[in-house]
Design a protein around this motif. Structure first.
Motif, mmCIF file in Angstrom:
data_model
loop_
_atom_site.group_PDB
_atom_site.id
_atom_site.type_symbol
_atom_site.label_atom_id
_atom_site.label_comp_id
_atom_site.label_asym_id
_atom_site.label_seq_id
_atom_site.Cartn_x
_atom_site.Cartn_y
_atom_site.Cartn_z
ATOM 1 N N ALA B 41 0.833 -1.208 0.000
ATOM 2 C CA ALA B 41 0.000 0.000 0.000
ATOM 3 C C ALA B 41 0.864 1.254 0.000
ATOM 4 C CB ALA B 41 -0.903 -0.003 1.241
ATOM 5 N N PRO B 42 0.526 2.233 -0.826
ATOM 6 C CA PRO B 42 1.251 3.506 -0.786
ATOM 7 C C PRO B 42 0.972 4.227 0.528
ATOM 8 C CG PRO B 42 -0.659 3.682 -2.243
ATOM 9 C CD PRO B 42 -0.575 2.245 -1.813
ATOM 10 N N ARG B 44 0.898 8.040 2.587
ATOM 11 C CA ARG B 44 0.936 9.508 2.529
ATOM 12 C C ARG B 44 2.118 10.012 3.353
ATOM 13 N NH1 ARG B 44 -4.617 8.697 4.349
ATOM 14 N NH2 ARG B 44 -6.113 9.013 2.664
ATOM 15 N N PHE B 68 -0.818 14.056 -5.569
ATOM 16 C CA PHE B 68 -2.041 14.228 -6.372
ATOM 17 C C PHE B 68 -1.789 14.012 -7.869
ATOM 18 C CE2 PHE B 68 -2.284 16.695 -2.480
ATOM 19 C CZ PHE B 68 -3.409 16.134 -1.914
ATOM 20 N N GLY B 73 -6.180 15.987 -10.004
ATOM 21 C CA GLY B 73 -5.884 16.298 -8.615
ATOM 22 C C GLY B 73 -6.332 15.274 -7.590
ATOM 23 N N VAL B 74 -6.640 14.065 -8.025
ATOM 24 C CA VAL B 74 -7.060 13.025 -7.082
ATOM 25 C C VAL B 74 -5.842 12.496 -6.312
ATOM 26 C CG1 VAL B 74 -7.851 10.603 -6.994
ATOM 27 C CG2 VAL B 74 -9.152 12.338 -8.275
ATOM 28 N N SER B 75 -6.053 12.177 -5.039
ATOM 29 C CA SER B 75 -4.967 11.627 -4.238
ATOM 30 C C SER B 75 -4.576 10.239 -4.739
ATOM 31 C CB SER B 75 -5.387 11.522 -2.776
ATOM 32 O OG SER B 75 -4.406 10.790 -2.055
ATOM 33 N N TRP B 77 -3.138 8.174 -3.037
ATOM 34 C CA TRP B 77 -3.278 7.213 -1.941
ATOM 35 C C TRP B 77 -4.376 6.204 -2.292
ATOM 36 C CZ3 TRP B 77 -7.049 5.601 1.533
ATOM 37 C CH2 TRP B 77 -6.586 4.831 2.597
ATOM 38 N N PHE B 78 -5.352 6.631 -3.078
ATOM 39 C CA PHE B 78 -6.413 5.724 -3.493
ATOM 40 C C PHE B 78 -5.990 4.892 -4.703
ATOM 41 C CE2 PHE B 78 -8.486 9.027 -1.091
ATOM 42 C CZ PHE B 78 -9.344 8.301 -0.293
ATOM 43 N N GLY B 79 -4.748 5.096 -5.151
ATOM 44 C CA GLY B 79 -4.287 4.432 -6.361
ATOM 45 C C GLY B 79 -3.975 2.961 -6.163
ATOM 46 N N ARG B 80 -3.742 2.311 -7.300
ATOM 47 C CA ARG B 80 -3.375 0.896 -7.308
ATOM 48 C C ARG B 80 -1.882 0.800 -7.553
ATOM 49 N NH1 ARG B 80 -7.599 -2.529 -8.248
ATOM 50 N NH2 ARG B 80 -6.133 -4.054 -9.056
ATOM 51 N N ARG B 87 -1.121 3.546 -10.111
ATOM 52 C CA ARG B 87 -2.166 3.920 -11.051
ATOM 53 C C ARG B 87 -3.291 4.632 -10.316
ATOM 54 N NH1 ARG B 87 -3.356 2.007 -16.025
ATOM 55 N NH2 ARG B 87 -2.115 0.099 -15.919
ATOM 56 N N CYS B 88 -3.625 5.826 -10.767
ATOM 57 C CA CYS B 88 -4.722 6.583 -10.171
ATOM 58 C C CYS B 88 -6.019 5.804 -10.347
ATOM 59 C CB CYS B 88 -4.839 7.954 -10.822
ATOM 60 S SG CYS B 88 -6.187 8.949 -10.138
ATOM 61 N N SER B 89 -6.809 5.744 -9.302
ATOM 62 C CA SER B 89 -8.012 4.925 -9.411
ATOM 63 C C SER B 89 -9.153 5.653 -10.109
ATOM 64 C CB SER B 89 -8.455 4.456 -8.026
ATOM 65 O OG SER B 89 -8.885 5.543 -7.254
ATOM 66 N N TYR B 90 -8.947 6.933 -10.469
ATOM 67 C CA TYR B 90 -10.065 7.663 -11.090
ATOM 68 C C TYR B 90 -10.140 7.350 -12.591
ATOM 69 C CZ TYR B 90 -13.475 11.589 -10.907
ATOM 70 O OH TYR B 90 -14.608 12.376 -10.919
ATOM 71 N N HIS C 180 -14.340 7.827 -16.550
ATOM 72 C CA HIS C 180 -13.766 7.176 -15.368
ATOM 73 C C HIS C 180 -14.464 5.860 -15.048
ATOM 74 C CE1 HIS C 180 -17.161 9.111 -13.134
ATOM 75 N NE2 HIS C 180 -17.005 8.097 -12.330
ATOM 76 N N LEU C 184 -12.596 3.451 -12.281
ATOM 77 C CA LEU C 184 -13.000 3.516 -10.874
ATOM 78 C C LEU C 184 -14.084 2.488 -10.541
ATOM 79 C CD1 LEU C 184 -12.566 5.083 -8.243
ATOM 80 C CD2 LEU C 184 -14.336 6.677 -8.978
ATOM 81 N N MET C 319 -11.578 1.962 3.032
ATOM 82 C CA MET C 319 -10.733 1.397 1.965
ATOM 83 C C MET C 319 -10.241 -0.006 2.339
ATOM 84 S SD MET C 319 -8.231 1.257 -0.386
ATOM 85 C CE MET C 319 -7.687 2.814 -1.095
ATOM 86 N N ARG C 321 -7.676 -2.547 1.177
ATOM 87 C CA ARG C 321 -6.525 -2.744 0.288
ATOM 88 C C ARG C 321 -6.488 -4.159 -0.263
ATOM 89 N NH1 ARG C 321 -4.170 1.722 -1.813
ATOM 90 N NH2 ARG C 321 -3.830 3.237 -0.176
ATOM 91 N N GLN C 324 -8.656 -4.488 -3.088
ATOM 92 C CA GLN C 324 -8.068 -3.787 -4.227
ATOM 93 C C GLN C 324 -6.989 -4.641 -4.893
ATOM 94 O OE1 GLN C 324 -5.405 -0.432 -3.502
ATOM 95 N NE2 GLN C 324 -6.459 0.786 -5.071
ATOM 96 N N PHE C 330 -11.672 -2.145 -7.834
ATOM 97 C CA PHE C 330 -10.586 -1.419 -8.482
ATOM 98 C C PHE C 330 -9.929 -0.454 -7.506
ATOM 99 C CE2 PHE C 330 -8.635 1.777 -11.245
ATOM 100 C CZ PHE C 330 -7.909 0.956 -12.095
ATOM 101 N N VAL C 343 -12.573 9.803 -4.300
ATOM 102 C CA VAL C 343 -11.569 10.467 -5.141
ATOM 103 C C VAL C 343 -11.870 11.965 -5.240
ATOM 104 C CG1 VAL C 343 -10.966 8.378 -6.407
ATOM 105 C CG2 VAL C 343 -12.747 9.883 -7.329
ATOM 106 N N SER C 346 -10.839 13.685 -2.124
ATOM 107 C CA SER C 346 -9.373 13.649 -1.961
ATOM 108 C C SER C 346 -8.685 14.792 -2.703
ATOM 109 C CB SER C 346 -8.804 12.303 -2.426
ATOM 110 O OG SER C 346 -8.555 12.296 -3.827
ATOM 111 N N MET C 347 -9.402 15.437 -3.615
ATOM 112 C CA MET C 347 -8.836 16.602 -4.317
ATOM 113 C C MET C 347 -8.688 17.810 -3.391
ATOM 114 S SD MET C 347 -11.338 16.451 -7.640
ATOM 115 C CE MET C 347 -11.273 15.150 -8.888
ATOM 116 N N GLN C 351 -11.057 21.829 -5.409
ATOM 117 C CA GLN C 351 -9.979 21.407 -6.306
ATOM 118 C C GLN C 351 -9.243 22.623 -6.861
ATOM 119 O OE1 GLN C 351 -11.152 19.501 -9.974
ATOM 120 N NE2 GLN C 351 -9.015 19.368 -10.657
#
Lengths: 427, 427, 427
Positions: B41-42, B44, B68, B73-75, B77-80, B87-90, C180, C184, C319, C321, C324, C330, C343, C346-347, C351
């Motif tokens: 897990a990434p 922050r 981000f 601008g999505v965090s 942290w929610f990425g894969r 990879r951004c999850s958005y 998305h 997502l 979340m 993990r 995921q 995802f 997401v 999280s901006m 934003q």
């Protein structure tokens, strides 16, 4: 009201006009039992925007001074209260009850350094179960006040304090505003053990729901008279005392103790609400004391270990809509004090008085604001404000029946400025 | 101190002089076990006012970059964390460990677009159980530091970190201020398993409560010498190391491991307090390791899943007044680290240094501030600050007995700048 | 984007250009069942930066007005909803559903005073399970909107709302951003009861992961077409509706109900996310309704007694993990709506659009922003913005298969601007 006037009235940090006015009076700082014995734990005190620490030293001297050590700014709340002073736990600097530094352990050979270090401090004096402080210029310091509740024997009084989450002024304005009683407190008045049974009083109060208000200046503030019709061409008068800057006394009902309040700013968005009950001529009964300890009358149940009410804005004051709609409570909030606090806090941290619409029953509020503004402006010019003289605090609220053709403040003068030890004038 | 100086010393956001100084050093960013394995897990990371994300990719590469996504601008942290990138999850944008965008799924035919997208990123390198980063200009990037605790075998060290809720400087100033030890930590020193049993050390420390301080510049910072009287016309010296910008080493006691700290700004009102123990010549014993894992010595019990101490400002650090008054604890707070944190955090989020009153024992603090200001001003002029050279970090604290007529920094030179693998100089 | 543009788009307090644009539309204010019956409890409403109170009076009239009593600023939430009006619990001032003061008990002889007191108020009208309000100038007030979900029989629709902790625009931009969905929501789409089983739709969606977007202006906003390859030289089109200021409709899948959203600013850092499902030609099944009540599809499980999702930013949206990394989700967050909210929140509260990097698939977002800016600028010049005319709201999303050589907005016109009561165009 203009925004500048609202600011003037509500801001009490050091250097503000209203802050300077407050600093001309002795104010309640702590309950005496918050510092119960020599060398007990020090207590953080927040008043008029200042952060202070209070303690009782080994010799029973009381100290109230800057919370932070002069050395590197550590809170003395973490200090050790020992051997005649409060010692910072970081490097051991020690202060006596006057804020004077009496020891810098790393500089044993340099007493002059130590002598030069003195924390800002204020006198702290016990009277009537309360520790009072005076935060103004020493040369202007008056004798201690003589509010009756603080002068009667301990057995005759009960005192509590609670944290109120709004500016002091909107809280105090509730205290000099008798006109809300018939609404906000309508039901509570009939059932609360500290109010019920005053049948004459209730008869007059419920018999005339639109009282006429007359407000006149008193030596230290205002006499706020609420006039209702009584029998035989007479008036039933309820006369509230307001003494600057923020002391009030509620007119008595029957033989119940007199209730009173004092509001002391913590900062501009919080205040201490002090609540007092006292009887001039007798000890409180066990039932009365137990009721007050249980949060009845003008007192409230507190979250243990704190001065925050159990009912507070985070839980919508435990508002009971069913009790409200079923008529068991006018507002749905339980207890006089929380009924007041809930509506007052709902105005926001500082009421925006530029938007209000005052009516004749707000006369007491209007005149109190004028006295406060005049007092603050006077202090800036070196004029002593009303209420500073202890004689101005030797007043009492009253409920009396008077002929229609007399001025209440004259006809009831002996009730309002009583002989110490005399009985309340009450109906 | 003037307010501008206090600001200069305490503000470390991008573009501030002190922030630029901090950005010339490799700094601890994470414990290595916060990113335990590929594709974990990434995490922050907040440092120097920047919001970053750290991750370990499939190929074991470490990445530290803008938190981000460059797209919207999505965090992250929610990425894969998968297949060599985060990879951004958005919308599935993917970044490698250098912050380079390597895939924009909606634009498969436009590799140039993808190539143009690169997140701000910093190197992240493992050494000694810590992941280090360098956040300054690439052309000024020095070799990795060689603090001894990071160079000894893993069995010889223990490292922890905790969140401290105040500015970094007042925390670090506690670390170079040996004079508070005899007060704040007086009792803990006798009973803590990581300190007790050093009978010679205790004898000297308790035998002279007003030590004399001598502070001299070292290659990378300061040698802070605390001198106490010993037998036979000799001095007992405890020499603390300070290496810019915020590394310290506590003088050892007996055969106990050496303790050290590093303070890394999170933002101007929070910092990471890193605590290290290491022994140059032997593995830590099982008892030592278990004690440190239990939060003894300079480590603390943490709220599980967080780096926040169990004792913290919201619970008044679990202050035990009875322990304080009965003399089982000087401050009533348990443990070295929380004793320090409690008094330091009590100064407020950023200590107001315009109000302090420094004394001779604060010499180390005064000189450290001067070095920091000079360093920050030097960086603005293109001058390399002290402590950047890895040689400046190959230092060690020491406790030694020396003749009265010698300069400690010369007489103890081999103890302070030791051969790697040599034994600590300790009493 | 320049910072000024971002401010213009995101700020909706009274007097801001975007706030004035929003005030030209009927907007959802409450679920009808928040005011279930005459004389029920009043409800606090926060919209467009204004603090309001909603209530349903004894005669079933709906009121939406300034939360605070005109007298001294007490919240009318503490008021009594009784006998045709809302009575302040402090001094008993009473207001009818239009905000008109109808009684000042202390001034029974002064009806003119009472008549002069009127709270700011807005119309509140029930349609389709929602209480709508219009907060703009009365002379510009349009007829009620006719969004299909509000016009079908109650049995054909389901509506929920939730608190989203960010600015309205980044939430809405997620709603017009079909691109998305394949990332997502990739897994959720296959398993959620409100989506699964649409095999044709899934085949096309998974068969072409880089759809081409075409966006064209519609009478009240935008048609946002996502084009994927289908068999026989045809295209599979998914056409999202955007109607100003913040209404969207998701293209349907198979016989599932159509989903839609509306985002209503609470203040600049919070918004209400309204979620609707409706079917034009049939009642929702029991299974569908139970699934939505359980928070499936675009709805979410809420903390009982609140509109805050159980999964929220304070618990990192629960979340998971492992889900995921094991490919069961995802993003690791459960449910469409919380995947979006996580997401989007999280901006940051608002934003920072000066830092984004838009790509061709963001065409819908870009055009929506242009419409919004043009609309706000137009309102300032007295021009009626798109979407105000009820006809502009009689639109429907669609998924259709079309020949390659036709313009989707023309070929699908009857699907996008349908006859009321006709069936959805869906694949």
């Amino acid at each position: 009201m203009r925004a500048e006037q609202n600011q003037l009235l509500t801001q009490t940090d050091p250097g503000t006009p209203m802050g300077e006015l407050f600093r001309r009076y002795w104010l309640p700082a702590l309950l005496a039992d918050e510092l119960p014995e020599p060398d007990c734990a020090p207590v953080r005190v927040r008043m008029l925007g200042e952060k202070l620490i209070a303690f009782r030293d080994t010799q029973n001297r009381l100290g109230l001074m800057d919370e932070f050590c002069a050395h590197r700014g550590v809170s003395l709340w973490f200090g050790r209260n020992e051997e005649g002073g409060l010692r910072c736990s970081y490097h051991g600097w020690k202060y006596d009850a006057s804020g004077q530094c009496v020891e810098i352990p790393s500089e044993p050979g340099n007493p002059k350094l130590c002598q030069r270090v003195k924390l800002k401090s204020y006198p702290l004096v016990e009277r009537g179960g309360v520790l009072w402080t005076y935060m103004g210029p020493p040369e202007s310091r008056p004798p201690l006040p003589e509010h009756e509740w603080a002068m009667v024997p301990a057995a005759n009084r009960f005192i509590s304090k609670r944290w109120q989450e709004c500016n002091w002024l909107q809280a105090m304005e509730g205290g000099i505003d008798s006109s809300h009683v018939s609404f906000l407190h309508r039901h509570t008045m009939k059932v609360d053990p500290m109010f019920k049974g005053a049948t004459q009083s209730h008869k007059y109060n419920l018999g005339d729901l639109a009282p006429h208000f007359e407000v006149v200046e008193s030596p230290g503030g205002l006499y706020i008279g609420a006039r209702r019709n009584a029998e035989n061409d007479r008036y039933y008068w309820r006369i509230t005392q307001y003494v600057l800057p923020s002391f009030t006394l509620i007119p008595p009902r029957g033989d119940h103790p007199i209730g009173g309040h004092c509001w002391v700013p913590i900062d501009d968005e919080n205040c201490w609400a002090w609540s007092t009950n006292h009887h001039a001529t007798r000890a409180l009964t066990r039932e009365e004391r137990e009721a007050m300890e249980a949060g009845k009358g003008i007192h409230v149940p507190l979250i243990p270990g704190t001065f925050r009410p159990v009912a507070n804005k985070d839980n919508d004051y435990l508002m009971d809509r069913r009790a409200q709609t079923e008529g068991r409570s006018f507002s749905g909030v339980e207890g006089f004090a929380m009924q007041d606090a809930s509506v007052q806090e709902s105005m926001g941290p500082i009421q925006d008085r530029t938007k209000e619409n005052l009516v004749p029953t707000d006369k007491g509020i209007i005149m109190a604001r004028r006295l406060l503004i005049a007092g603050a402006e006077g202090v800036a010019k070196g004029i002593r404000p009303p209420g500073v003289d202890p004689a101005h605090t030797r007043v009492r609220s009253a409920s009396v029946i008077l002929p229609k053709d007399v001025a209440f403040q004259e006809a009831a003068e002996r009730a309002l400025l009583p002989e110490p030890g005399s009985a309340h004038a009450t109906v």
